[in-house]
Design an enzyme around this catalytic site. Structure first.
Site, PDB file in Angstrom:
ATOM      1  N   CYS A  86     -11.160   2.702  -0.339  1.00 41.57           N
ATOM      2  CA  CYS A  86      -9.806   3.075   0.093  1.00 41.57           C
ATOM      3  C   CYS A  86      -9.495   2.132   1.247  1.00 41.57           C
ATOM      4  CB  CYS A  86      -9.785   4.528   0.569  1.00 41.57           C
ATOM      5  SG  CYS A  86      -8.227   4.996   1.355  1.00 41.57           S
ATOM      6  N   CYS A 118      -4.192  -1.276  -2.127  1.00 41.29           N
ATOM      7  CA  CYS A 118      -4.395   0.173  -2.204  1.00 41.29           C
ATOM      8  C   CYS A 118      -5.337   0.397  -3.379  1.00 41.29           C
ATOM      9  CB  CYS A 118      -3.044   0.832  -2.459  1.00 41.29           C
ATOM     10  SG  CYS A 118      -3.136   2.591  -2.830  1.00 41.29           S
ATOM     11  N   ASP A 161       0.876  -1.171   0.000  1.00 43.61           N
ATOM     12  CA  ASP A 161       0.000   0.000   0.000  1.00 43.61           C
ATOM     13  C   ASP A 161       0.911   1.219   0.000  1.00 43.61           C
ATOM     14  OD1 ASP A 161      -2.360   1.621   0.266  1.00 43.61           O
ATOM     15  OD2 ASP A 161      -1.964   1.810   2.398  1.00 43.61           O
ATOM     16  N   SER A 162       0.324   2.379  -0.238  1.00 44.57           N
ATOM     17  CA  SER A 162       1.091   3.618  -0.146  1.00 44.57           C
ATOM     18  C   SER A 162       1.609   3.833   1.269  1.00 44.57           C
ATOM     19  CB  SER A 162       0.186   4.787  -0.525  1.00 44.57           C
ATOM     20  OG  SER A 162      -0.967   4.760   0.291  1.00 44.57           O
ATOM     21  N   HIS A 177      -7.716   2.413   3.721  1.00 40.05           N
ATOM     22  CA  HIS A 177      -7.694   3.036   5.054  1.00 40.05           C
ATOM     23  C   HIS A 177      -9.091   2.993   5.712  1.00 40.05           C
ATOM     24  CE1 HIS A 177      -3.817   4.870   4.050  1.00 40.05           C
ATOM     25  NE2 HIS A 177      -3.774   5.435   5.245  1.00 40.05           N
ATOM     26  N   GLU A 182      -4.866   8.559   9.650  1.00 39.36           N
ATOM     27  CA  GLU A 182      -3.438   8.445  10.009  1.00 39.36           C
ATOM     28  C   GLU A 182      -3.153   9.139  11.342  1.00 39.36           C
ATOM     29  OE1 GLU A 182      -0.411   7.900   7.512  1.00 39.36           O
ATOM     30  OE2 GLU A 182      -1.663   6.664   6.221  1.00 39.36           O
TER      31      GLU A 182
HETATM   32  N1  DGL Z   1      -4.880   3.287   1.099  1.00 43.01           N
HETATM   33  C1  DGL Z   1      -4.884   4.037  -0.132  1.00 43.01           C
HETATM   34  C2  DGL Z   1      -6.044   3.590  -1.019  1.00 43.01           C
HETATM   35  O1  DGL Z   1      -6.614   2.522  -0.789  1.00 43.01           O
HETATM   36  C3  DGL Z   1      -5.046   5.523   0.062  1.00 43.01           C
HETATM   37  C4  DGL Z   1      -3.952   6.266   0.715  1.00 43.01           C
HETATM   38  C5  DGL Z   1      -3.247   7.239  -0.184  1.00 43.01           C
HETATM   39  O2  DGL Z   1      -3.795   8.272  -0.601  1.00 43.01           O
HETATM   40  O3  DGL Z   1      -2.097   6.946  -0.471  1.00 43.01           O
HETATM   41  O4  DGL Z   1      -6.400   4.267  -1.948  1.00 43.01           O
END
Ligand code: DGL
Length: 277
Positions: free
Chosen positions: A188, A77, A14-15, A190, A156
Site C-alpha cells: 500500500c 496505489c 492515488d486514491s 501509504h 492519514e
Molecule cells: N494508497 C492506497 C494503496 O496503495 C490505499 C489507500 C486507500 O484505501 O484508498 O492501496
C-alpha cells in the site's frame, strides 16, 4: 534520445495522498522529470471498494491525467494497481505503470527462504494480485497476506510514531512473523510513511520491500524504453491537484517526505449521485 513528448509530465495518481511516497521516489531517481500528481481525496479510501468501482474511478482519473498531457500514467496505489491496471492498459494510449508488478519482482528476488509476507488494503489482499504476481515469477514461494484496514486512517491522522499504531502493526504482522517470513511487501503506497515503525515490529531479519521505491525504478526503465525520458540537466517540477480540498494531511505527508508542494489545484470528478450508485 529525447522526443517531442519527453518534457511532458509523468501523470501519477492515488486514491489520496499515499502516492506521494511514489512521487518522492520518482523525484529522487528522476530529478529532471515534471510530475503531475492527482489525489482522489473526494473518494478515498479505495481499499474497501469493489473492482467495478475502483476501475471506474481509475479510468476517470486516468482521463484527467491525459488532459494534463501526461506521457505515462503511474498508478501509485496498490488497490487501483491490483484491480484496474489491466483495464487501463486496454483503454489508454499511453504506457500505464502500476506498483504491484515491480513490488512482486523485488519480493521474489529478496526472499532467501521462499516465504514472503504481503500487507495491504482489503481490496488489494482479497484480489490475490501479489500472490499471483509473485508465484508467476516463482511458484515455489509461499505468500502470506494480511489486510490491514486500520493503517491508512492511522497514517492519514499522522500517527507515524504512536503506541496505537505499533499495537495494530503487532496484531496484523504477528501471524506472518510467527510463520517465519524473511521478506515483507508494503503493498500500500501509504505504508512507506510507517517504514520505521514496521521495521521495528518486523525486526532485523525481515527485509521490507517498498512498492513505491520499486515502482520508481520501473518508471525509469519504461521511460527509457519508450524514448520518453526528459532531457537531463533540467530541474523537474511538481504540480499537485486533489479532487477535494483536504489539504491537512497533504502537508503532513509532504513534510514527512521532504516534498515541496506549491499551490494545490482542484479537479472535479463525477459524484456517486450522478452515477446512480
Ligand atoms: N494508497 C492506497 C494503496 O496503495 C490505499 C489507500 C486507500 O484505501 O484508498 O492501496
Amino acid at each position: 534520445m529525447a522526443t517531442e513528448r519527453s518534457n511532458e509530465p509523468i501523470g501519477v495518481f492515488d486514491s489520496g495522498i499515499g502516492g506521494l511516497t511514489v512521487v518522492a521516489a520518482l523525484q529522487r531517481l528522476l530529478p529532471s522529470e515534471n510530475i503531475f500528481y492527482l489525489g482522489d481525496t473526494a473518494r478515498v479510501p479505495y481499499g474497501g471498494k469493489s473492482r467495478r468501482t475502483v476501475e471506474r474511478y481509475s479510468i476517470e482519473i486516468g482521463g484527467l491525467l491525459l488532459a494534463e498531457r501526461a506521457k505515462v500514467i503511474v498508478v501509485a496505489c496498490n488497490t487501483a494497481s491490483a484491480l484496474a491496471v489491466p483495464r487501463m492498459k486496454e483503454i489508454f494510449n499511453v504506457p500505464v505503470q502500476g506498483v504491484v508488478a515491480p513490488g512482486a519482482e523485488a519480493a521474489a528476488k529478496s526472499t532467501r527462504i521462499g516465504k514472503v509476507g504481503v500487507v495491504g488494503t482489503r481490496a488489494t489482499i482479497s484480489s490475490g494480485a501479489y500472490e499471483h504476481a509473485i508465484q508467476g515469477i516463482n511458484p515455489g514461494i509461499e505468500v502470506l497476506s494480511a489486510a490491514c484496514p486500520l493503517l491508512v486512517p492511522l497514517i492519514e491522522e499522522g500517527m507515524f510514531d504512536d503506541e496505537v499504531t505499533r499495537t495494530m502493526l503487532a496484531r496484523y504482522l504477528g501471524p506472518m512473523l510467527g510463520a517465519g517470513i524473511d521478506t515483507l511487501v508494503l503493498g500500500c503506497t501509504h505504508y512507506p510513511l510507517l517504514k520505521k515503525a514496521i521495521a521495528e515490529v518486523a525486526g532485523p531479519r525481515v527485509t521490507l520491500v517498498d512498492s513505491a521505491e520499486n515502482c520508481a525504478h520501473a518508471v525509469k526503465l519504461l521511460l527509457a524504453e519508450s524514448d520518453l525520458s526528459a532531457a537531463p540537466r533540467r530541474l523537474g517540477s511538481l504540480s499537485v491537484a486533489l479532487t477535494d480540498a483536504t489539504e491537512g494531511f497533504l502537508r503532513v505527508a509532504a513534510h514527512a517526505l521532504d516534498l515541496e508542494i506549491g499551490d494545490v489545484a482542484l479537479r472535479s470528478v463525477q459524484s456517486e449521485e450522478k452515477q446512480g450508485v
